[in-house]
Design a protein around this motif. Structure first.
Motif, short mmCIF file in Angstrom:
data_model
loop_
_atom_site.label_atom_id
_atom_site.label_comp_id
_atom_site.label_asym_id
_atom_site.label_seq_id
_atom_site.Cartn_x
_atom_site.Cartn_y
_atom_site.Cartn_z
N GLU A 1 -2.39 0.22 -8.70
CA GLU A 1 -3.38 0.14 -7.64
C GLU A 1 -4.58 -0.75 -7.97
OE1 GLU A 1 -4.94 3.95 -6.55
OE2 GLU A 1 -5.66 4.38 -8.55
N HIS A 2 -4.79 -1.09 -9.22
CA HIS A 2 -5.88 -1.99 -9.59
C HIS A 2 -5.35 -3.38 -9.96
CE1 HIS A 2 -8.81 1.15 -9.29
NE2 HIS A 2 -8.07 1.93 -10.04
N SER A 3 -4.17 -3.70 -9.47
CA SER A 3 -3.56 -5.00 -9.69
C SER A 3 -3.37 -5.67 -8.34
CB SER A 3 -2.21 -4.85 -10.40
OG SER A 3 -2.39 -4.24 -11.66
N GLY A 4 -3.04 -6.95 -8.35
CA GLY A 4 -2.84 -7.66 -7.10
C GLY A 4 -2.10 -8.95 -7.33
N ARG B 1 0.83 -1.21 0.00
CA ARG B 1 0.00 0.00 0.00
C ARG B 1 0.85 1.25 0.00
NH1 ARG B 1 -3.00 -2.07 4.35
NH2 ARG B 1 -4.69 -3.31 3.56
N LEU B 2 1.99 1.19 0.69
CA LEU B 2 2.84 2.37 0.83
C LEU B 2 3.83 2.54 -0.32
CD1 LEU B 2 3.65 2.01 4.64
CD2 LEU B 2 1.99 3.56 3.58
N THR B 3 4.19 1.46 -1.00
CA THR B 3 5.29 1.55 -1.96
C THR B 3 4.93 1.34 -3.42
OG1 THR B 3 5.91 -0.77 -1.65
CG2 THR B 3 6.98 0.84 -0.22
N VAL B 4 3.89 0.58 -3.69
CA VAL B 4 3.56 0.30 -5.09
C VAL B 4 2.87 1.53 -5.68
CG1 VAL B 4 2.18 -1.12 -6.65
CG2 VAL B 4 3.45 -2.18 -4.79
N GLY B 5 3.35 1.94 -6.83
CA GLY B 5 2.83 3.15 -7.45
C GLY B 5 1.36 3.09 -7.83
#
Length: 135
Positions: free
Chosen positions: A127-130, A119-123
């Motif tokens: 945000e719509h990937s996992g 949550r803090l590091t991925v650009g």
């Protein structure tokens, strides 16, 4: 595949003499296989980036223990998320001082910590990937 050593000093063996014996996982007994990614397109499929990743760390934390992890990324930037999650899980688990006493709880903390770190590091682009993971 290259072997990675992580974790702490070797633990003493049951006989008290200490041991650096390696577990029974060798290149003859452990392997990996992953296909390239495919994306469905009306009536056919087209190649895309493989969003899977995994690791095999032998020994991990102490002799006789290994870490196996497989992650399956999904979404437009699933490979970014799966690789970041793998690195976070590995680092958090290796740093967990309570791993020796309660491995399942340490895995839970590593997975939860990886989620927070993502949550803090991925650009924003990811945000719509996992990723789904098993270790």
């Amino acid at each position: 595949a290259a072997e990675i050593t992580a974790g702490r000093k070797p633990a003493a063996a049951a006989d008290g003499r200490g041991s650096t014996a390696r577990p029974g996982f060798t290149r003859d007994t452990v392997g990996t296989f992953s296909c390239h990614g495919m994306a469905p397109v009306a009536g056919h499929a087209t190649a895309k980036i493989n969003q899977d990743c995994g690791c095999f760390v032998n020994p991990f934390a102490w002799p006789g223990q290994a870490l196996f992890a497989v992650l399956d990324g999904h979404g437009s930037d699933g490979e970014v998320v799966s690789n970041a999650a793998l690195n976070a899980i590995f680092e958090l688990l290796a740093e967990d001082e309570a791993l020796d006493e309660d491995p399942p709880a340490a895995l839970t903390r590593a997975f939860e910590g990886a989620e927070e770190r993502l949550r803090l590091t991925v650009g924003r682009e990811a945000e719509h990937s996992g990723a789904c993971a098993v270790a």
